[in-house]
Design a protein around this motif. Structure first.
Motif, PDB file in Angstrom:
ATOM      1  N   ALA A 261     -18.769 119.174  19.962  1.00 28.75           N
ATOM      2  CA  ALA A 261     -18.189 119.823  21.146  1.00 28.75           C
ATOM      3  C   ALA A 261     -17.053 118.984  21.727  1.00 28.75           C
ATOM      4  N   VAL A 262     -17.252 117.650  21.751  1.00 27.48           N
ATOM      5  CA  VAL A 262     -16.214 116.757  22.276  1.00 27.48           C
ATOM      6  C   VAL A 262     -14.959 116.844  21.409  1.00 27.48           C
ATOM      7  N   ILE A 263     -15.182 116.877  20.073  1.00 32.18           N
ATOM      8  CA  ILE A 263     -14.027 116.952  19.164  1.00 32.18           C
ATOM      9  C   ILE A 263     -13.270 118.272  19.357  1.00 32.18           C
ATOM     10  N   VAL A 264     -13.997 119.393  19.452  1.00 34.18           N
ATOM     11  CA  VAL A 264     -13.351 120.706  19.621  1.00 34.18           C
ATOM     12  C   VAL A 264     -12.587 120.775  20.922  1.00 34.18           C
ATOM     13  N   LEU A 265     -13.229 120.310  22.004  1.00 36.03           N
ATOM     14  CA  LEU A 265     -12.549 120.349  23.307  1.00 36.03           C
ATOM     15  C   LEU A 265     -11.321 119.449  23.309  1.00 36.03           C
ATOM     16  N   SER A 266     -11.418 118.316  22.656  1.00 35.32           N
ATOM     17  CA  SER A 266     -10.262 117.412  22.574  1.00 35.32           C
ATOM     18  C   SER A 266      -9.100 118.076  21.837  1.00 35.32           C
ATOM     19  N   PHE A 267      -9.462 118.800  20.750  1.00 35.59           N
ATOM     20  CA  PHE A 267      -8.400 119.487  19.978  1.00 35.59           C
ATOM     21  C   PHE A 267      -7.749 120.595  20.791  1.00 35.59           C
TER      22      PHE A 267
ATOM     23  N   VAL B 290      -6.144 118.774  24.234  1.00 32.16           N
ATOM     24  CA  VAL B 290      -5.317 117.568  24.149  1.00 32.16           C
ATOM     25  C   VAL B 290      -4.429 117.590  22.916  1.00 32.16           C
ATOM     26  N   MET B 291      -5.062 117.709  21.744  1.00 31.89           N
ATOM     27  CA  MET B 291      -4.301 117.587  20.505  1.00 31.89           C
ATOM     28  C   MET B 291      -3.391 118.805  20.245  1.00 31.89           C
TER      29      MET B 291
ATOM     30  N   GLU C 271       3.976 120.938  21.291  1.00 31.68           N
ATOM     31  CA  GLU C 271       5.155 120.336  21.926  1.00 31.68           C
ATOM     32  C   GLU C 271       5.974 119.568  20.894  1.00 31.68           C
ATOM     33  N   THR C 272       5.268 118.906  20.000  1.00 32.23           N
ATOM     34  CA  THR C 272       5.964 118.157  18.950  1.00 32.23           C
ATOM     35  C   THR C 272       6.766 119.099  18.053  1.00 32.23           C
TER      36      THR C 272
END
Length: 398
Positions: A16-22, A25-26, A32-33
């Protein structure tokens, strides 16, 4: 809780932390990049294009100077406006040929038909030639665009044209001289159409010429300023110049039949043209010479339309003659018997209905020393059948 269940919960929490981070955040950073990379590509393409242009700056500047000179040279062939001075100077040039008479002149209102130049903000070109918006929004860029728009606006020209039809008569040589004069006139002018009728007995050419004169108006093209001190202006009738059959002296004193608007001509005339309804028992158009034993002089047709009728009065071998032509082929030549004047009666009639189209377009040319008096009688008050489109010489119409 068993150890295996604790381990499963820890694994799920990590996922869940990885998915939310993606998601939060990512992904935004990645998008934008990508946008920055695309913008950098566009800017790099624009930089490459501008560097290529900069390397050929001297060539472009020389080309601009060359084409600007050629453009200005072409512009000099067009009048900066269509004011009265332009018309007067043109007519003055035609009047120099004394064998060419203008009996009618039409001055069409100028109409705008084209805008020479462009307007709107500048756009950038990518390396592949496609237009792209400049992403720079700095104050300097905005100032450059405003300056470009100002230059475009100042270099926009409005193109105008006006019709210039005339009805003429003259010799063959004078007709050629006038055509040459129009073609070589200092301001752009074209002959759109010309028709020529030839009277062999009088060796006289006549007809209509339709011309168009053009002008290009712009902020750097001031209105025409001409000195007309040597040209007579303010004449009562611009079609009556000095000398010739069309001069003001040609009809001066022609008041003999002014009483009752030429009514006396209806009972005493030398030549006539009669118009009747197409449905009548007689011919719709009848032309002839008045008098006993003149039956052979009569020409006619029964066409339910508007026909041209030309009267040419001229001198030959010391005698005066009249040649009248109905339409394009039927004509008759008769000797004028009157020694004081020539009287012509155009006897018309009221129209029967909307299907009654009978009419005449009459041209009268007089090169004799006798005055010609013309009376139009009995014409339809709402839709006249008779239209005297042209007259030259000593001719007066009632």
């Amino acid at each position: 809780m068993k150890d295996s269940e604790k381990t499963l919960l820890i694994v799920l929490a990590g996922i869940a932390v990885i998915v939310l981070s993606f998601l939060y955040v990512m992904k935004p950073n990645w998008e934008e990049t990508q946008a920055l990379k695309a913008e950098c590509t566009q800017l790099q393409d624009r930089l490459t294009l501008l560097q290529q242009k900069e390397a050929r700056r001297d060539e472009y500047l020389a080309g601009i100077e060359e084409y600007e000179a050629a453009f200005q040279e072409e512009m000099e062939h067009f009048a900066p406006d269509l004011n009265q001075e332009v018309t007067i100077m043109f007519l003055e040039g035609i009047k120099d040929n004394n064998e060419f008479d203008i009996s009618t002149l039409g001055l069409g209102a100028p109409e705008q038909f084209y805008t020479l130049g462009t307007s709107g903000a500048d756009t950038s070109l990518a390396a592949d030639g496609t237009a792209t918006a400049d992403p720079a929004t700095t104050e300097a860029a905005t100032t450059d665009v405003a300056a470009t728009e100002a230059v475009v606006e100042d270099n926009t020209y409005e193109c105008y044209r006006a019709s210039f039809p005339i009805t003429y008569s003259g010799s063959y040589e004078s007709l050629k001289d006038v055509i040459r004069y129009v073609n070589e006139y200092e301001d752009r002018m074209t002959i759109n159409s010309i028709d020529i009728a030839y009277a062999a007995d009088a060796d006289l050419y006549s007809g209509n010429i339709e011309m168009k004169i053009y002008s290009i108006q712009g902020p750097d093209r001031p209105e025409t300023s001409m000195e007309l001190n040597e040209i007579e202006t303010g004449a009562e009738n611009i079609f009556k110049g000095e000398g010739g059959s069309g001069s003001s002296s040609a009809t001066e004193g022609m008041t003999k039949y002014d009483e009752n608007d030429g009514a006396a001509i209806e009972s005493s005339y030398d030549f006539y043209a009669m118009l009747n309804a197409a449905s009548s028992d007689v011919s719709a158009k009848v032309v002839g010479q008045n008098g006993a034993g003149k039956e052979a002089s009569v020409i006619s047709n029964s066409d339910n339309d508007v026909t041209t009728l030309t009267f040419d009065f001229y001198e030959k071998d010391g005698k005066n003659y009249c040649k009248y032509t109905l339409g394009s082929s039927v004509s008759y030549e008769a000797e004028v018997t009157s020694a004081e004047d020539i009287k012509l009666l155009l006897q018309s009639s009221a129209r029967k209905n909307d299907d009654d189209k009978v009419g005449l377009k009459v041209t009268i040319r007089n090169t004799t020393k006798l005055p010609v008096y013309v009376k139009v009688a009995g014409d339809d008050s709402v839709s006249p059948r008779v239209n005297v489109v042209s007259k030259s010489g000593a001719v007066k119409v009632y």
